[in-house]
Design a protein around this motif. Structure first.
Motif, mmCIF file in Angstrom:
data_model
loop_
_atom_site.group_PDB
_atom_site.id
_atom_site.type_symbol
_atom_site.label_atom_id
_atom_site.label_comp_id
_atom_site.label_asym_id
_atom_site.label_seq_id
_atom_site.Cartn_x
_atom_site.Cartn_y
_atom_site.Cartn_z
ATOM 1 N N GLU A 135 -6.855 -11.702 -15.647
ATOM 2 C CA GLU A 135 -7.142 -10.815 -16.779
ATOM 3 C C GLU A 135 -7.527 -9.418 -16.282
ATOM 4 O OE1 GLU A 135 -9.574 -12.627 -19.940
ATOM 5 O OE2 GLU A 135 -9.168 -14.535 -18.921
ATOM 6 N N TYR A 136 -8.298 -9.362 -15.218
ATOM 7 C CA TYR A 136 -8.674 -8.068 -14.640
ATOM 8 C C TYR A 136 -7.473 -7.402 -13.972
ATOM 9 C CZ TYR A 136 -13.601 -8.974 -15.500
ATOM 10 O OH TYR A 136 -14.807 -9.208 -16.099
ATOM 11 N N ILE A 137 -6.661 -8.194 -13.277
ATOM 12 C CA ILE A 137 -5.461 -7.648 -12.633
ATOM 13 C C ILE A 137 -4.549 -7.015 -13.676
ATOM 14 C CG2 ILE A 137 -3.338 -8.254 -11.400
ATOM 15 C CD1 ILE A 137 -5.063 -10.379 -9.880
ATOM 16 N N ASN A 138 -4.339 -7.704 -14.797
ATOM 17 C CA ASN A 138 -3.488 -7.157 -15.855
ATOM 18 C C ASN A 138 -4.075 -5.881 -16.446
ATOM 19 O OD1 ASN A 138 -1.523 -9.135 -15.560
ATOM 20 N ND2 ASN A 138 -2.446 -10.479 -17.073
ATOM 21 N N ALA A 139 -5.388 -5.843 -16.641
ATOM 22 C CA ALA A 139 -6.031 -4.632 -17.163
ATOM 23 C C ALA A 139 -5.885 -3.472 -16.176
ATOM 24 C CB ALA A 139 -7.505 -4.903 -17.454
ATOM 25 N N LEU A 140 -6.024 -3.755 -14.892
ATOM 26 C CA LEU A 140 -5.862 -2.712 -13.879
ATOM 27 C C LEU A 140 -4.422 -2.232 -13.799
ATOM 28 C CD1 LEU A 140 -8.264 -4.191 -11.209
ATOM 29 C CD2 LEU A 140 -8.519 -1.958 -12.333
ATOM 30 N N LYS A 141 -3.464 -3.118 -13.981
ATOM 31 C CA LYS A 141 -2.055 -2.705 -13.995
ATOM 32 C C LYS A 141 -1.808 -1.694 -15.107
ATOM 33 C CE LYS A 141 0.230 -6.568 -11.787
ATOM 34 N NZ LYS A 141 1.130 -7.697 -11.910
ATOM 35 N N GLU A 142 -2.440 -1.915 -16.260
ATOM 36 C CA GLU A 142 -2.306 -0.970 -17.377
ATOM 37 C C GLU A 142 -2.883 0.397 -17.028
ATOM 38 O OE1 GLU A 142 -3.880 -2.647 -20.984
ATOM 39 O OE2 GLU A 142 -2.619 -4.435 -20.804
ATOM 40 N N LYS A 143 -3.795 0.436 -16.049
ATOM 41 C CA LYS A 143 -4.397 1.698 -15.610
ATOM 42 C C LYS A 143 -3.669 2.292 -14.402
ATOM 43 C CE LYS A 143 -9.007 0.540 -17.251
ATOM 44 N NZ LYS A 143 -10.408 0.313 -16.884
ATOM 45 N N GLY A 144 -2.525 1.703 -14.042
ATOM 46 C CA GLY A 144 -1.718 2.270 -12.972
ATOM 47 C C GLY A 144 -1.839 1.597 -11.618
ATOM 48 N N TYR A 145 -2.631 0.556 -11.517
ATOM 49 C CA TYR A 145 -2.784 -0.165 -10.249
ATOM 50 C C TYR A 145 -1.679 -1.213 -10.153
ATOM 51 C CZ TYR A 145 -7.313 2.076 -9.798
ATOM 52 O OH TYR A 145 -8.314 2.998 -9.674
ATOM 53 N N THR A 146 -0.478 -0.767 -9.783
ATOM 54 C CA THR A 146 0.700 -1.624 -9.853
ATOM 55 C C THR A 146 1.243 -2.063 -8.491
ATOM 56 O OG1 THR A 146 2.091 0.340 -9.993
ATOM 57 C CG2 THR A 146 1.419 -0.682 -12.082
ATOM 58 N N SER A 147 0.790 -1.468 -7.419
ATOM 59 C CA SER A 147 1.293 -1.851 -6.097
ATOM 60 C C SER A 147 0.730 -3.199 -5.678
ATOM 61 C CB SER A 147 0.913 -0.804 -5.042
ATOM 62 O OG SER A 147 1.659 0.366 -5.224
ATOM 63 N N ASN A 148 1.531 -3.918 -4.889
ATOM 64 C CA ASN A 148 1.107 -5.191 -4.309
ATOM 65 C C ASN A 148 1.020 -5.025 -2.802
ATOM 66 O OD1 ASN A 148 1.093 -6.897 -6.723
ATOM 67 N ND2 ASN A 148 3.265 -6.430 -6.765
ATOM 68 N N PHE A 149 0.041 -5.681 -2.217
ATOM 69 C CA PHE A 149 -0.212 -5.554 -0.791
ATOM 70 C C PHE A 149 -0.297 -6.927 -0.148
ATOM 71 C CE2 PHE A 149 -2.033 -1.930 -2.967
ATOM 72 C CZ PHE A 149 -1.609 -0.853 -2.210
ATOM 73 N N ARG A 150 0.014 -6.954 1.146
ATOM 74 C CA ARG A 150 -0.074 -8.187 1.922
ATOM 75 C C ARG A 150 -0.614 -7.838 3.306
ATOM 76 N NH1 ARG A 150 4.676 -12.312 1.975
ATOM 77 N NH2 ARG A 150 3.488 -12.904 0.166
ATOM 78 N N GLY A 174 -0.992 7.632 -1.860
ATOM 79 C CA GLY A 174 -0.799 7.644 -3.299
ATOM 80 C C GLY A 174 -0.533 6.320 -3.981
ATOM 81 N N PHE A 175 -0.429 5.222 -3.232
ATOM 82 C CA PHE A 175 -0.240 3.922 -3.877
ATOM 83 C C PHE A 175 -1.541 3.468 -4.521
ATOM 84 C CE2 PHE A 175 3.059 3.704 -0.530
ATOM 85 C CZ PHE A 175 4.159 3.475 -1.342
ATOM 86 N N LYS A 176 -1.430 2.803 -5.668
ATOM 87 C CA LYS A 176 -2.581 2.207 -6.342
ATOM 88 C C LYS A 176 -2.222 0.760 -6.662
ATOM 89 C CE LYS A 176 -4.591 4.393 -9.717
ATOM 90 N NZ LYS A 176 -4.833 5.186 -10.937
ATOM 91 N N GLY A 177 -3.128 -0.145 -6.348
ATOM 92 C CA GLY A 177 -2.845 -1.546 -6.619
ATOM 93 C C GLY A 177 -4.086 -2.400 -6.475
ATOM 94 N N THR A 178 -3.871 -3.700 -6.466
ATOM 95 C CA THR A 178 -4.970 -4.649 -6.370
ATOM 96 C C THR A 178 -4.759 -5.576 -5.185
ATOM 97 O OG1 THR A 178 -3.864 -6.171 -7.901
ATOM 98 C CG2 THR A 178 -5.464 -4.628 -8.841
ATOM 99 N N VAL A 179 -5.877 -6.063 -4.665
ATOM 100 C CA VAL A 179 -5.880 -7.055 -3.589
ATOM 101 C C VAL A 179 -6.912 -8.095 -3.970
ATOM 102 C CG1 VAL A 179 -6.318 -7.507 -1.151
ATOM 103 C CG2 VAL A 179 -5.237 -5.362 -1.846
ATOM 104 N N LEU A 180 -6.507 -9.353 -3.973
ATOM 105 C CA LEU A 180 -7.420 -10.454 -4.265
ATOM 106 C C LEU A 180 -7.724 -11.165 -2.957
ATOM 107 C CD1 LEU A 180 -8.938 -12.029 -6.446
ATOM 108 C CD2 LEU A 180 -6.918 -13.493 -6.659
ATOM 109 N N ALA A 181 -8.986 -11.139 -2.554
ATOM 110 C CA ALA A 181 -9.409 -11.750 -1.299
ATOM 111 C C ALA A 181 -10.258 -12.976 -1.600
ATOM 112 C CB ALA A 181 -10.215 -10.746 -0.481
ATOM 113 N N SER A 182 -9.859 -14.098 -1.045
ATOM 114 C CA SER A 182 -10.600 -15.338 -1.215
ATOM 115 C C SER A 182 -11.677 -15.435 -0.146
ATOM 116 C CB SER A 182 -9.650 -16.538 -1.101
ATOM 117 O OG SER A 182 -10.391 -17.736 -1.096
#
Length: 104
Positions: free
Chosen positions: A9-24, A72-80
């Motif tokens: 739910e937070y990831i989707n909300a952040l995507k709406e704010k432009g955080y669309t890049s994925n990282f590995r 300039g990339f914006k995205g999210t990273v989920l760390a376990s």
């Protein structure tokens, strides 16, 4: 989003704010998936971080980072942070300079 219960739910909300890049994490560097740009900790800026605990097991912890890069990339990273989590990713985020952490 104060009532959101799951990371997605937070990831989707952040995507709406432009955080669309994925990282590995690859070979000690954070890599933007589409461009293949390799990033060092000093190139990462943390805009937000949200901590989560597992509903059935509090030791199943994770942190969701909303980040931007110096290129300039914006995205999210989920760390376990569970016992089976990615320690390399956790160490990488510890290496990000404190001055690059805007989440505090």
């Amino acid at each position: 989003m104060e009532y959101a219960k799951h990371e997605i739910e937070y990831i989707n909300a952040l995507k709406e704010k432009g955080y669309t890049s994925n990282f590995r994490m690859i070979d000690g560097l954070l890599v933007e998936i589409n461009s293949k740009e390799k990033l060092k900790p000093e190139q990462i800026f943390i805009d937000q971080e949200m901590r989560f605990e597992g509903m059935s097991n509090p030791s199943d912890a994770s942190i969701l980072y909303a980040i931007k890069t110096d290129s300039g990339f914006k995205g999210t990273v989920l760390a376990s942070y569970a016992p089976t989590g990615n320690l390399e990713l956790a160490e990488f985020f510890k290496e990000i300079p404190k001055s690059n952490n805007n989440a505090n």
